[in-house]
Design a protein around this motif. Structure first.
Motif, short mmCIF file in Angstrom:
data_model
loop_
_atom_site.label_atom_id
_atom_site.label_comp_id
_atom_site.label_asym_id
_atom_site.label_seq_id
_atom_site.Cartn_x
_atom_site.Cartn_y
_atom_site.Cartn_z
N GLY A 21 -74.85 -20.24 -42.08
CA GLY A 21 -74.44 -20.59 -40.72
C GLY A 21 -73.29 -19.74 -40.22
N ILE A 22 -72.36 -19.39 -41.10
CA ILE A 22 -71.22 -18.56 -40.70
C ILE A 22 -71.67 -17.22 -40.13
CG2 ILE A 22 -70.87 -17.60 -43.02
CD1 ILE A 22 -67.88 -17.59 -42.50
N TYR A 23 -72.74 -16.66 -40.68
CA TYR A 23 -73.26 -15.39 -40.18
C TYR A 23 -74.06 -15.59 -38.90
CZ TYR A 23 -72.10 -13.80 -44.91
OH TYR A 23 -71.45 -13.52 -46.07
N ILE A 24 -74.95 -16.58 -38.91
CA ILE A 24 -75.80 -16.82 -37.75
C ILE A 24 -74.96 -17.12 -36.51
CG2 ILE A 24 -77.52 -18.41 -36.80
CD1 ILE A 24 -78.69 -18.53 -39.71
N ASP A 25 -73.88 -17.87 -36.67
CA ASP A 25 -73.02 -18.22 -35.54
C ASP A 25 -72.36 -17.01 -34.88
OD1 ASP A 25 -73.64 -20.90 -35.79
OD2 ASP A 25 -71.80 -21.40 -36.89
N LYS A 26 -72.22 -15.92 -35.61
CA LYS A 26 -71.56 -14.73 -35.07
C LYS A 26 -72.44 -13.95 -34.09
CE LYS A 26 -68.24 -13.95 -38.74
NZ LYS A 26 -67.05 -14.03 -37.89
N VAL A 27 -73.73 -14.25 -34.05
CA VAL A 27 -74.65 -13.45 -33.25
C VAL A 27 -74.52 -13.69 -31.75
CG1 VAL A 27 -77.08 -12.88 -32.87
CG2 VAL A 27 -76.24 -13.26 -35.20
N GLY A 28 -74.15 -14.86 -31.35
CA GLY A 28 -74.05 -15.15 -29.92
C GLY A 28 -75.41 -15.51 -29.35
N GLU A 29 -75.57 -15.28 -28.05
CA GLU A 29 -76.78 -15.72 -27.36
C GLU A 29 -77.78 -14.58 -27.11
OE1 GLU A 29 -77.52 -18.91 -26.96
OE2 GLU A 29 -75.65 -19.19 -28.06
N LYS A 30 -77.74 -13.56 -27.93
CA LYS A 30 -78.68 -12.45 -27.79
C LYS A 30 -80.01 -12.82 -28.43
CE LYS A 30 -74.90 -9.28 -28.38
NZ LYS A 30 -74.00 -9.09 -29.47
N SER A 31 -81.07 -12.18 -27.96
CA SER A 31 -82.34 -12.32 -28.65
C SER A 31 -82.23 -11.60 -30.00
CB SER A 31 -83.48 -11.70 -27.83
OG SER A 31 -83.41 -10.28 -27.87
#
Length: 171
Positions: free
Chosen positions: A16-26
């Motif tokens: 989750g720590i990594y996934i949360d860093k992506v933001g709202e991009k596709s």
């Protein structure tokens, strides 16, 4: 698809720590922007810092770039298995053993960046070829459930995490 479409059953909470860093991009935009940003970032690191480790036993920026390449490969292979076979169950990998055996610091930064580009472009091509429905396929990796699409977002967020670490501790 964007990361907010992922469900909690698609990945181990550790990621989750990594996934949360992506933001709202596709996913595809995150892979492409990550590629461009990461190339620019590593090209901007002064030569004097490329083989610097901020503490004993820590990786250098070159080690970290090769680690990003390895993770890109590992997680895209996981995604490939999950979209092409039912009930895939893949083992984990020891990133420290990979780094120890990588010889990253004997290579030029230009050579590492070229490998990074090739691997990321292959990852982008893979994810471009997969339908949104099939991206939801779930297998197991390191003993935990993982969907193909979560694997893609982990690649992106993991990369952001490590560039932030370099900015904070190396430069």
């Amino acid at each position: 698809m964007i990361k907010d479409q992922l469900t909690s059953g698609e990945f181990d909470p550790y990621y989750g720590i990594y996934i949360d860093k992506v933001g709202e991009k596709s996913l595809l935009d995150a892979l492409k922007e990550g590629r461009d940003d990461t190339i620019q970032f590593f090209e901007s690191i002064p030569n004097s810092k490329l083989e610097y480790a901020y503490a004993e036993g820590k990786w250098t920026p070159k080690d970290l770039l090769l680690h990003l390449i390895d993770v890109d490969r590992v997680f895209s292979i996981r995604a490939l298995f999950f979209v092409r076979s039912k009930d895939a169950n893949l083992s984990g990998f020891d990133e420290n053993a990979f780094a120890k055996n990588s010889n990253a610091n004997t290579r030029t930064i230009a050579n590492l960046i070229e490998e990074y580009k090739a691997v990321r472009n292959a990852t982008i091509a893979l994810f471009e070829s997969i339908s949104e429905d099939v991206l939801k396929n779930i297998g197991k990796a390191s003993g935990s459930a993982l969907s193909a699409r979560a694997a893609g977002f982990i690649i992106c967020g993991h990369e952001i995490h490590h560039t932030e670490v370099i900015q904070e501790r190396y430069l």
